[in-house]
Design a protein around this motif. Structure first.
Motif, PDB file in Angstrom:
ATOM      1  N   GLY A  12       0.825  -1.199   0.000  1.00 21.27           N
ATOM      2  CA  GLY A  12       0.000   0.000   0.000  1.00 21.27           C
ATOM      3  C   GLY A  12       0.858   1.248   0.000  1.00 21.27           C
ATOM      4  N   LEU A  13       0.299   2.349  -0.471  1.00 21.60           N
ATOM      5  CA  LEU A  13       1.019   3.617  -0.526  1.00 21.60           C
ATOM      6  C   LEU A  13       0.622   4.467   0.668  1.00 21.60           C
ATOM      7  N   ARG A  14       1.612   4.783   1.503  1.00 24.01           N
ATOM      8  CA  ARG A  14       1.345   5.528   2.722  1.00 24.01           C
ATOM      9  C   ARG A  14       2.292   6.714   2.856  1.00 24.01           C
ATOM     10  N   LEU A  15       1.988   7.599   3.790  1.00 29.52           N
ATOM     11  CA  LEU A  15       2.818   8.781   3.990  1.00 29.52           C
ATOM     12  C   LEU A  15       4.258   8.392   4.254  1.00 29.52           C
ATOM     13  N   GLY A  16       5.168   9.097   3.615  1.00 28.56           N
ATOM     14  CA  GLY A  16       6.591   8.834   3.770  1.00 28.56           C
ATOM     15  C   GLY A  16       7.149   7.838   2.777  1.00 28.56           C
ATOM     16  N   ASN A  17       6.270   7.087   2.114  1.00 30.55           N
ATOM     17  CA  ASN A  17       6.723   6.104   1.123  1.00 30.55           C
ATOM     18  C   ASN A  17       7.242   6.802  -0.132  1.00 30.55           C
ATOM     19  N   ILE A  18       8.196   6.183  -0.795  1.00 34.90           N
ATOM     20  CA  ILE A  18       8.591   6.607  -2.129  1.00 34.90           C
ATOM     21  C   ILE A  18       7.437   6.270  -3.066  1.00 34.90           C
ATOM     22  N   VAL A  19       6.943   7.254  -3.812  1.00 29.03           N
ATOM     23  CA  VAL A  19       5.787   7.013  -4.672  1.00 29.03           C
ATOM     24  C   VAL A  19       6.200   6.199  -5.892  1.00 29.03           C
ATOM     25  N   PRO A  20       5.290   5.397  -6.431  1.00 25.65           N
ATOM     26  CA  PRO A  20       5.607   4.607  -7.625  1.00 25.65           C
ATOM     27  C   PRO A  20       5.989   5.496  -8.809  1.00 25.65           C
ATOM     28  N   ASP A  21       6.970   5.062  -9.557  1.00 29.01           N
ATOM     29  CA  ASP A  21       7.356   5.756 -10.778  1.00 29.01           C
ATOM     30  C   ASP A  21       6.544   5.189 -11.937  1.00 29.01           C
ATOM     31  N   PHE A  22       6.388   5.961 -12.985  1.00 23.24           N
ATOM     32  CA  PHE A  22       5.605   5.485 -14.129  1.00 23.24           C
ATOM     33  C   PHE A  22       5.916   6.336 -15.351  1.00 23.24           C
ATOM     34  N   ALA A  23       5.708   5.754 -16.524  1.00 22.38           N
ATOM     35  CA  ALA A  23       5.795   6.507 -17.767  1.00 22.38           C
ATOM     36  C   ALA A  23       4.496   7.281 -17.952  1.00 22.38           C
ATOM     37  N   MET A  24       4.593   8.460 -18.573  1.00 21.90           N
ATOM     38  CA  MET A  24       3.445   9.359 -18.688  1.00 21.90           C
ATOM     39  C   MET A  24       3.142   9.692 -20.146  1.00 21.90           C
ATOM     40  N   GLU A  25       1.927   9.389 -20.582  1.00 19.59           N
ATOM     41  CA  GLU A  25       1.412   9.879 -21.851  1.00 19.59           C
ATOM     42  C   GLU A  25       0.470  11.018 -21.514  1.00 19.59           C
ATOM     43  N   THR A  26       0.801  12.238 -21.918  1.00 20.04           N
ATOM     44  CA  THR A  26       0.069  13.406 -21.434  1.00 20.04           C
ATOM     45  C   THR A  26      -0.301  14.363 -22.568  1.00 20.04           C
ATOM     46  N   THR A  27      -1.088  15.364 -22.210  1.00 17.92           N
ATOM     47  CA  THR A  27      -1.450  16.425 -23.141  1.00 17.92           C
ATOM     48  C   THR A  27      -0.260  17.315 -23.493  1.00 17.92           C
ATOM     49  N   HIS A  28       0.843  17.181 -22.751  1.00 20.60           N
ATOM     50  CA  HIS A  28       2.067  17.946 -23.030  1.00 20.60           C
ATOM     51  C   HIS A  28       3.174  17.063 -23.596  1.00 20.60           C
ATOM     52  N   ALA A 140      -8.457  12.081  -6.045  1.00 17.09           N
ATOM     53  CA  ALA A 140      -7.310  11.948  -5.145  1.00 17.09           C
ATOM     54  C   ALA A 140      -6.315  13.073  -5.383  1.00 17.09           C
ATOM     55  N   VAL A 141      -5.622  13.437  -4.325  1.00 18.02           N
ATOM     56  CA  VAL A 141      -4.528  14.413  -4.394  1.00 18.02           C
ATOM     57  C   VAL A 141      -3.335  13.812  -3.678  1.00 18.02           C
ATOM     58  N   PHE A 142      -2.196  13.783  -4.354  1.00 20.84           N
ATOM     59  CA  PHE A 142      -0.953  13.318  -3.750  1.00 20.84           C
ATOM     60  C   PHE A 142       0.067  14.454  -3.847  1.00 20.84           C
ATOM     61  N   ILE A 143       0.593  14.872  -2.715  1.00 18.78           N
ATOM     62  CA  ILE A 143       1.649  15.883  -2.703  1.00 18.78           C
ATOM     63  C   ILE A 143       2.962  15.177  -2.384  1.00 18.78           C
ATOM     64  N   VAL A 144       3.917  15.325  -3.293  1.00 14.62           N
ATOM     65  CA  VAL A 144       5.167  14.571  -3.250  1.00 14.62           C
ATOM     66  C   VAL A 144       6.340  15.536  -3.097  1.00 14.62           C
ATOM     67  N   ASN A 145       7.266  15.216  -2.201  1.00 14.09           N
ATOM     68  CA  ASN A 145       8.385  16.128  -1.947  1.00 14.09           C
ATOM     69  C   ASN A 145       9.529  15.903  -2.941  1.00 14.09           C
ATOM     70  N   PRO A 146      10.599  16.694  -2.883  1.00 17.73           N
ATOM     71  CA  PRO A 146      11.688  16.552  -3.856  1.00 17.73           C
ATOM     72  C   PRO A 146      12.380  15.192  -3.832  1.00 17.73           C
ATOM     73  N   GLU A 147      12.249  14.448  -2.735  1.00 18.08           N
ATOM     74  CA  GLU A 147      12.841  13.104  -2.650  1.00 18.08           C
ATOM     75  C   GLU A 147      11.869  12.023  -3.105  1.00 18.08           C
ATOM     76  N   ASN A 148      10.787  12.428  -3.731  1.00 21.95           N
ATOM     77  CA  ASN A 148       9.751  11.506  -4.238  1.00 21.95           C
ATOM     78  C   ASN A 148       8.989  10.788  -3.132  1.00 21.95           C
ATOM     79  N   LYS A 149       8.952  11.385  -1.950  1.00 17.84           N
ATOM     80  CA  LYS A 149       8.209  10.796  -0.838  1.00 17.84           C
ATOM     81  C   LYS A 149       6.816  11.430  -0.749  1.00 17.84           C
ATOM     82  N   LEU A 150       5.843  10.592  -0.466  1.00 18.77           N
ATOM     83  CA  LEU A 150       4.473  11.074  -0.310  1.00 18.77           C
ATOM     84  C   LEU A 150       4.343  11.810   1.015  1.00 18.77           C
ATOM     85  N   MET A 151       4.000  13.086   0.950  1.00 24.70           N
ATOM     86  CA  MET A 151       3.888  13.900   2.153  1.00 24.70           C
ATOM     87  C   MET A 151       2.449  14.099   2.598  1.00 24.70           C
TER      88      MET A 151
END
Length: 253
Positions: A12-28, A140-151
């Protein structure tokens, strides 16, 4: 953030965890890595259930109004739904037209058609999504810090739109406490607008102030924040120690 581990034992993804990385197909355009896209910066990952729906249309518009301020804070924004990128691009015309303010959508919207990102971040239950008529992401809203940790994470049902002022407030509070031993009180920055002082007078100077954490010793408080104020309470325990926001920012400079 030593209070929380960098990974969970059950996936599970919890506070302080490194968030999963993923490839992004986006409008940009396409990006190979979310971590690389936000490298060294704060970021918000903001999901919405579906394009061409009323609440989501207003949310993206209101988020666009906050984007320039978030950019000044050094915080990137990416939004996501399970719709394809082509749908996002067509829908954004409606978003811009409906918003009562003139806006430009300056952040990317991710297409997560295979629901892999949504599943990795716990926005969809992989065990039940195939059985659902509309296997959509939650708000959902996820705020991630510069170290990729879920804050911080926020989850809303489809029927309730999010308050963008609160999301910005959370980013500002997290950044203020980043690597500093402080915490923001309830209703910050509108807290402690009028407090009693030891001499019997009242003061408005501590509006928007923050608390020193209990881990900060009395000696450290006096050394680093000589102007801090201890609130008098019946217990006489000195744990409500206020520091003006500008004093914390001065120490961080």
């Amino acid at each position: 953030m030593s209070l929380y581990p960098e990974g969970s034992t059950d996936g599970g993804l919890r506070l302080g965890n490194i968030v999963p990385d993923f490839a992004m197909e986006t409008t940009h355009g396409n990006f190979e890595s979310f971590h690389e896209w936000k490298k060294g910066k704060w970021a918000i990952l903001f999901s919405h259930p579906a394009d061409f729906t009323p609440v989501c249309t207003t949310e993206i518009g209101r988020l666009a109004l906050k984007y320039d301020h978030l950019e000044k804070l050094g915080c990137l924004v990416a939004t996501l739904s399970v719709d394809p990128v082509k749908s996002h691009q067509e829908w954004l015309n409606d978003v811009v037209a409906h918003c009562e303010n003139e806006i430009e959508i300056k952040f990317p919207i991710i297409g997560d058609q295979d629901r892999s990102i949504s599943t990795a971040y716990g926005m969809i239950d992989p065990g039940t999504s195939d059985e659902q008529d509309l296997p959509l992401t939650i708000r959902a809203v996820f705020i991630v810090n510069p170290e990729n940790k879920l804050m911080l994470s926020l989850n809303y049902p489809a029927c309730v739109g999010r308050n963008m002022d609160e999301i910005v407030r959370c980013v500002e509070a997290l950044q203020l406490s980043y690597e500093k031993s402080i915490a923001t009180p309830a209703n910050w920055p509108n807290n402690h607008a009028d407090i009693p002082m030891p001499d019997g007078t009242r003061s408005t100077e501590f509006k928007g102030s923050v608390f020193l954490l209990p881990t900060v010793s009395e000696e450290e408080a006096k050394e680093h924040y000589p102007g801090h104020h201890s609130c008098d309470v019946p217990s006489k325990i000195n744990y409500l120690r206020l520091v003006k926001k500008e004093d914390v920012e001065a120490k961080a400079a």
